[in-house]
Motif scaffolding. Structure first.
Motif, mmCIF file in Angstrom:
data_model
loop_
_atom_site.group_PDB
_atom_site.id
_atom_site.type_symbol
_atom_site.label_atom_id
_atom_site.label_comp_id
_atom_site.label_asym_id
_atom_site.label_seq_id
_atom_site.Cartn_x
_atom_site.Cartn_y
_atom_site.Cartn_z
ATOM 1 N N GLU A 8 0.840 -1.200 0.000
ATOM 2 C CA GLU A 8 0.000 0.000 0.000
ATOM 3 C C GLU A 8 0.873 1.248 0.000
ATOM 4 O O GLU A 8 0.577 2.243 -0.676
ATOM 5 C CB GLU A 8 -0.909 0.039 1.248
ATOM 6 C CG GLU A 8 -1.947 -1.070 1.337
ATOM 7 C CD GLU A 8 -3.055 -0.971 0.300
ATOM 8 O OE1 GLU A 8 -2.955 -0.146 -0.625
ATOM 9 O OE2 GLU A 8 -4.029 -1.749 0.429
ATOM 10 N N LEU A 9 1.956 1.187 0.756
ATOM 11 C CA LEU A 9 2.868 2.332 0.825
ATOM 12 C C LEU A 9 3.479 2.617 -0.545
ATOM 13 O O LEU A 9 3.508 3.766 -1.004
ATOM 14 C CB LEU A 9 3.973 2.061 1.849
ATOM 15 C CG LEU A 9 4.999 3.179 2.005
ATOM 16 C CD1 LEU A 9 4.351 4.405 2.646
ATOM 17 C CD2 LEU A 9 6.186 2.728 2.858
ATOM 18 N N VAL A 10 3.937 1.537 -1.202
ATOM 19 C CA VAL A 10 4.554 1.706 -2.523
ATOM 20 C C VAL A 10 3.542 2.318 -3.499
ATOM 21 O O VAL A 10 3.865 3.247 -4.243
ATOM 22 C CB VAL A 10 5.106 0.355 -3.045
ATOM 23 C CG1 VAL A 10 5.562 0.474 -4.495
ATOM 24 C CG2 VAL A 10 6.248 -0.107 -2.151
ATOM 25 N N ASP A 39 -0.695 6.270 -6.754
ATOM 26 C CA ASP A 39 -1.976 5.585 -6.963
ATOM 27 C C ASP A 39 -3.137 6.474 -6.471
ATOM 28 O O ASP A 39 -3.130 6.958 -5.332
ATOM 29 C CB ASP A 39 -1.961 4.271 -6.167
ATOM 30 C CG ASP A 39 -3.318 3.598 -6.159
ATOM 31 O OD1 ASP A 39 -3.650 2.963 -7.172
ATOM 32 O OD2 ASP A 39 -4.043 3.733 -5.139
ATOM 33 N N ALA A 40 -4.113 6.674 -7.372
ATOM 34 C CA ALA A 40 -5.156 7.667 -7.098
ATOM 35 C C ALA A 40 -5.942 7.361 -5.827
ATOM 36 O O ALA A 40 -6.205 8.247 -5.009
ATOM 37 C CB ALA A 40 -6.106 7.774 -8.285
ATOM 38 N N TRP A 64 -4.939 9.091 1.699
ATOM 39 C CA TRP A 64 -3.899 9.830 2.441
ATOM 40 C C TRP A 64 -4.336 11.282 2.664
ATOM 41 O O TRP A 64 -4.243 11.808 3.761
ATOM 42 C CB TRP A 64 -2.581 9.749 1.657
ATOM 43 C CG TRP A 64 -1.512 10.648 2.188
ATOM 44 C CD1 TRP A 64 -0.721 10.435 3.275
ATOM 45 C CD2 TRP A 64 -1.144 11.921 1.648
ATOM 46 N NE1 TRP A 64 0.118 11.495 3.468
ATOM 47 C CE2 TRP A 64 -0.106 12.425 2.475
ATOM 48 C CE3 TRP A 64 -1.553 12.692 0.559
ATOM 49 C CZ2 TRP A 64 0.497 13.653 2.236
ATOM 50 C CZ3 TRP A 64 -0.942 13.910 0.325
ATOM 51 C CH2 TRP A 64 0.067 14.380 1.162
ATOM 52 N N LYS A 65 -4.871 11.882 1.598
ATOM 53 C CA LYS A 65 -5.323 13.278 1.702
ATOM 54 C C LYS A 65 -6.417 13.420 2.765
ATOM 55 O O LYS A 65 -6.447 14.375 3.528
ATOM 56 C CB LYS A 65 -5.895 13.753 0.361
ATOM 57 C CG LYS A 65 -4.840 14.327 -0.542
ATOM 58 C CD LYS A 65 -5.489 15.090 -1.698
ATOM 59 C CE LYS A 65 -4.483 15.322 -2.803
ATOM 60 N NZ LYS A 65 -5.041 15.134 -4.138
#
Ligand code: ARG
Length: 556
Positions: free
Chosen positions: A212-214, A220-221, A227-228
């Protein structure tokens, strides 16, 4: 003309051609030595071939004595100065009439960035965030008052491996309802659950977090959207705390903002031959300065804190061109700051970088630690402060707003009254004490002077004059004149405690003046002169408390 200028003129007349730019006239350490002292005759004596007492005597001859009641050469060659009542009254009137209670606008036209508070996203703020927030905000206010153009920047921890763990946790450890009503508390909860699973032997969860981090790092949209959302919710929550504390930021440029700039920083370090390869990692060797080595790119290709802060300096210089950047963090980060300050200078940045490190805070005698389970949330601490303050003010009809002013003020002052560099212990009884060096004590002093002024009602202060007649009046008057200097000293030392100490001492002098000097019962001219002094004290105290971010209710 200031007193320093007057004394300087005498030195210049007595010793033409010598330079007295650094000459100092300071308040006397003890009233028995007069009001002010100057020790510069000792410094010049040898150079001009006199003994210090002779040099001092020559200065006395040249001195314009109209400001003084008494001028004495004492001890090895000190000048002891006792000012005249006239001079004192004139200076007090100037201070009372001055804009911004006389705080000099020495920062006009100068821009600085202050980087403080800076919590990590997706976690609730806790008691460990108080110091950076409160000390940083007081420094921010003090520099603004001096006329600096201040950019308060919250350097959020909003990028890093924790976001892989969070995204995985968000998807799998929360209910749909929790996802729909996402709070920082839920983010914290799913992080804990996900991080625990990432420790499982088979490594499946850990790999999924990593993936997921990568994806997030590759833009990745869907992950970027999540994250936003995490950051937005975190900032919303932080701002709720900041508004209670009267703290405002101009920008929230977190670590993520600098992330795209990291490869460029590393290239530049390589081009300038500042970085070198070591065991697969890229380092800057600072052994020559006894600062060890700083890793700027790890062997797995990842960048770290040093690289991020170097990118941040470059970005701030490009965007704001500040003369100074001030960082407020705990003192365990000292090596980090020394390292990146040194590298930044080698990279050619001339902006002045200042680290203001603060000591650890313990709570009611106990170390604060996650493991001890006493990592009190900031929100809880503030709620408790309000509750305790309400118990104190409710008997007098105080309302919730007053309880907040007193409670939050107590929490802040408990921190700000100590030198930032020292470790402190937070203690409820001490913080909320009505006597002694506490926020409530100073707030009460202000409310008392307001109530006195209200009672004095119709007295016309503007047409009356300052007139200092008793020793306790004089001590208060001399102290009030030191206010602008105390603000300057607090800024120069990056220590709000300098101002807190000043305000506490001033309040004590006020209280002894108040006890020794009848005011409302005095004859009109004495009453007016004394009220003018009280009024000036109120002005100094409220301006000073405001610079510490402490509210000044007129009634308690
Ligand atoms: N987020 C960091 C922490 O929690 C503090 C950041 C301070 N500012 C900086 N530019 N390094 O310790």
């Amino acid at each position: 003309m200031t007193l320093t200028d007057t004394v300087k003129a005498a030195f210049e007349a007595a010793f033409p051609g010598e330079n007295f730019a650094a000459l100092r006239v300071v308040p006397a350490t003890d009233p028995k030595f007069g009001d002010y002292q100057c020790n510069d005759a000792l410094k010049i004596a040898k150079k001009v071939g006199l003994n210090p007492r002779e040099a001092a005597a020559k200065v006395v001859d040249a001195l314009d004595k109209s400001c003084f009641e008494k001028v004495e050469v004492a001890g090895p060659g000190f000048l002891n100065l006792t000012v005249s009542g006239e001079w004192l009254a004139k200076r007090l009137a100037e201070l009372a009439a001055a804009d911004r209670t006389g705080i000099p606008q020495s920062g006009a036209g100068k821009k600085i960035v202050i980087d403080y508070s800076s919590p990590n996203a997706a976690k609730q703020m806790h008691i460990g965030h108080i110091r950076s927030t409160v000390i940083g905000n007081a420094i921010d206010r003090i520099f603004r008052a001096l006329g600096y153009d201040v950019i308060a920047d919250n350097h959020l921890g909003d990028w890093g491996t924790q976001f892989g763990i969070l995204i995985k946790g968000y998807r799998e450890c929360l209910t749909q309802e929790e996802r729909d009503n996402l709070t920082v508390a839920n983010l914290e909860k799913c992080y804990v659950l996900s991080a625990a699973k990432a420790k499982e032997e088979d490594g499946v969860w850990k790999d999924a977090c990593r993936a997921e981090l990568v994806k997030l790092q590759q833009g990745d949209a869907e992950n970027l959207e999540l994250w936003k959302k995490f950051i937005e919710i975190s900032i919303g929550e932080f701002e709720r705390m900041y508004s209670k504390l009267g703290v405002k930021f101009d920008t929230y440029r977190g670590e993520s903002f600098y992330n795209p700039m990291m490869p460029g920083v590393v290239d530049r370090l390589l081009n300038m031959k500042l970085a070198e390869e070591s065991e697969g990692a890229l380092i800057v060797n600072l052994e020559a300065e006894k600062l060890g080595v700083a890793i700027v790119r790890k062997s797995d290709g990842g960048y770290n804190y040093t690289t991020s802060d170097l990118a941040c300096v470059g970005s701030r210089v490009a965007d704001y061109d500040p003369e100074r950047i001030i960082y407020v963090t705990d003192d365990r980060q000292q090596l980090h700051f020394r390292q990146f300050f040194s590298i930044s200078a080698k990279m050619g940045y001339t902006v002045k970088l200042v680290h203001v490190p603060f000591g650890l805070m313990s709570f009611q005698g106990k170390a604060i630690s996650t493991r001890e389970g006493n990592l009190i949330r900031l929100e809880e601490l503030l709620a408790e402060a309000k509750r305790r303050a309400f118990d104190i003010v409710k008997e007098r009809g105080g309302d919730e707003a007053l309880a907040e002013a007193i409670g939050y003020g107590a929490v802040k002052y408990a921190d700000l009254s100590h030198d930032p560099g020292t470790a402190i212990d937070f203690n409820w009884d001490k913080a909320l004490a009505l006597e002694g060096n506490s926020g409530p004590y100073l707030q009460y002093a202000y409310a008392r002077v307001c109530s006195l002024m209200d009672k004095a009602g119709e007295t016309d202060l503007d047409s009356g004059e300052f007139n200092i007649s008793t020793p306790s009046e004089k001590r208060l008057a001399l102290q009030l004149l030191e206010f602008p200097g105390a603000v300057v000293r607090a800024a120069e030392a990056y220590k709000p405690s300098v101002l807190a100490d000043y305000l506490f001492q001033t309040s004590q002098l006020y209280s002894s003046f108040y006890q020794n000097s009848p005011i409302l019962k005095s004859d009109d001219s004495v009453k007016c002169a004394r009220l003018k002094l009280c009024d000036l004290f109120g002005k100094v105290l409220s301006t000073g408390l405001d610079l510490l971010g402490i509210a000044t209710p007129r009634r308690i």
